[in-house]
Design a protein around this motif. Sequence first.
Motif, PDB file in Angstrom:
ATOM      1  N   ASP A   1      -1.791  -5.124 -10.299  1.00  0.00           N
ATOM      2  CA  ASP A   1      -2.497  -4.040 -10.003  1.00  0.00           C
ATOM      3  C   ASP A   1      -4.022  -4.378 -10.396  1.00  0.00           C
ATOM      4  N   ILE A   2      -5.007  -4.110  -9.577  1.00  0.00           N
ATOM      5  CA  ILE A   2      -6.327  -4.342 -10.045  1.00  0.00           C
ATOM      6  C   ILE A   2      -7.065  -2.773 -10.089  1.00  0.00           C
ATOM      7  N   THR A   3      -7.641  -2.492 -11.108  1.00  0.00           N
ATOM      8  CA  THR A   3      -8.080  -1.425 -11.402  1.00  0.00           C
ATOM      9  C   THR A   3      -9.783  -1.337 -11.699  1.00  0.00           C
TER      10      THR A   3
ATOM     11  N   LYS B   1      -1.503   8.263 -12.147  1.00  0.00           N
ATOM     12  CA  LYS B   1      -0.706   8.496 -10.741  1.00  0.00           C
ATOM     13  C   LYS B   1      -0.609   9.999 -10.579  1.00  0.00           C
ATOM     14  N   LEU B   2      -1.151  10.339  -9.524  1.00  0.00           N
ATOM     15  CA  LEU B   2      -1.372  11.781  -9.107  1.00  0.00           C
ATOM     16  C   LEU B   2      -0.186  12.323  -7.883  1.00  0.00           C
TER      17      LEU B   2
ATOM     18  N   LYS C   1       0.826  -1.297   0.055  1.00  0.00           N
ATOM     19  CA  LYS C   1      -0.134   0.189  -0.003  1.00  0.00           C
ATOM     20  C   LYS C   1       0.689   1.357   0.135  1.00  0.00           C
ATOM     21  N   LEU C   2       2.208   1.268   0.725  1.00  0.00           N
ATOM     22  CA  LEU C   2       2.748   2.237   0.898  1.00  0.00           C
ATOM     23  C   LEU C   2       3.324   2.802  -0.465  1.00  0.00           C
ATOM     24  N   ASN C   3       3.873   1.712  -1.205  1.00  0.00           N
ATOM     25  CA  ASN C   3       4.617   1.709  -2.360  1.00  0.00           C
ATOM     26  C   ASN C   3       3.570   2.288  -3.678  1.00  0.00           C
ATOM     27  N   ALA C   4       2.497   2.080  -3.369  1.00  0.00           N
ATOM     28  CA  ALA C   4       1.412   2.328  -4.272  1.00  0.00           C
ATOM     29  C   ALA C   4       1.039   4.134  -4.077  1.00  0.00           C
ATOM     30  N   ILE C   5       0.853   4.649  -2.826  1.00  0.00           N
ATOM     31  CA  ILE C   5       0.671   6.014  -2.487  1.00  0.00           C
ATOM     32  C   ILE C   5       2.017   6.912  -2.465  1.00  0.00           C
TER      33      ILE C   5
ATOM     34  N   ALA D   1      -5.668  10.930  -4.048  1.00  0.00           N
ATOM     35  CA  ALA D   1      -4.603  10.226  -4.998  1.00  0.00           C
ATOM     36  C   ALA D   1      -4.956   8.797  -5.080  1.00  0.00           C
ATOM     37  N   LEU D   2      -5.306   7.993  -4.268  1.00  0.00           N
ATOM     38  CA  LEU D   2      -5.187   6.500  -4.550  1.00  0.00           C
ATOM     39  C   LEU D   2      -6.475   6.165  -5.254  1.00  0.00           C
TER      40      LEU D   2
END
Length: 330
Positions: free
Chosen positions: A183-185, A254-255, A157-161, A244-245
């Motif tokens: 990744d599941i979008t 990615k914002l 989770k930390l890597n994603a944000i 952002a997530l």
Amino acid sequence: KNKPIRGVIHAAAVIKDNLMSNMSEDDWRNVISAKAQGARNLDAIFKDTKLDIFVMFSSIAAHIGNVGQSAYASANLVCEGIAQNRRARGLHGLAIALGAISDTGFLASDDHTALLNTLEKTAGIKPITSDTVIDYLDDALRRNDTLGIYAPADWQKLNAILPYTTTNAFSLISQNASAKSADITDDKFLHMFHKKSEKEQEAFIIDVLKEELAILLLTSTSKIEHNTSLVDLGIDSLLAMELALSVEKTFHIKLDQRYLAANVTVKDLAAAIHHDLLSNPNMQTSASNLPSHMMEEHLEDLVSRHMSDEEKEQDSKKIQEKLSSGEKVA
């Protein structure tokens, strides 16, 4: 009364989140002084005293950063520098960077329960308790550590944000973390986006953002004006992480959180997302790659949220016809 001081524990802190561009000198000094200047004062007072322990509590924010906490992160790094300097002078020094303590201090009040939940849900920072902090401190003193970090986290989770936590600086932690899952979008909004004309698309994005913001802010979409800045709406550093997530999941973009805190309006954010979607050919809905039984459920949910009753009926018929014939739905 006449007993000598054998140890020092420095746990003072002032938290006042703000961007550097909006921060006054007084705000900066208030945050810096309690922790950084406080540590310097204690070090100066006991510079010639052989203490058994000289402990300072730092923060994980000093290592991974956080929007609006530049002063706080800097103050904590000063403490860590002082610990190393004291060791070089033959004195005891220990600084421990802590995560989110749930049962005492800043985050312990009922007002901050939501912040703790957001930290864990969005950034993967797991709450810790004062008892476990004391246990970690005891272990660190036994090991004669100079620096330590006690901040359990879900690093996926930390890597994603915070994408920079995947860099070499965090390689040892990343190696110990579990392998990243695919990744599941969520393509429901993108499917509708690509069905609209270019003129309609930005208004559609604004509506989607209002829905997301209403959920985050526990309010209704009618109270969110598209010309109001995110900051004025109440988006703080923690909510900015969650927004952002959400934007990444919904629009595959990615914002940068700094952008969210830069006094932009809902309309500004929508325009930026719109530009990225149109300029990147890969920003297309991948819903057509779903198995047909999932596709049917996926699109039925989508049309139920964003179309009138008449449009729903017409679109559902078209979807069923295409699914029956084996044709891709895009």
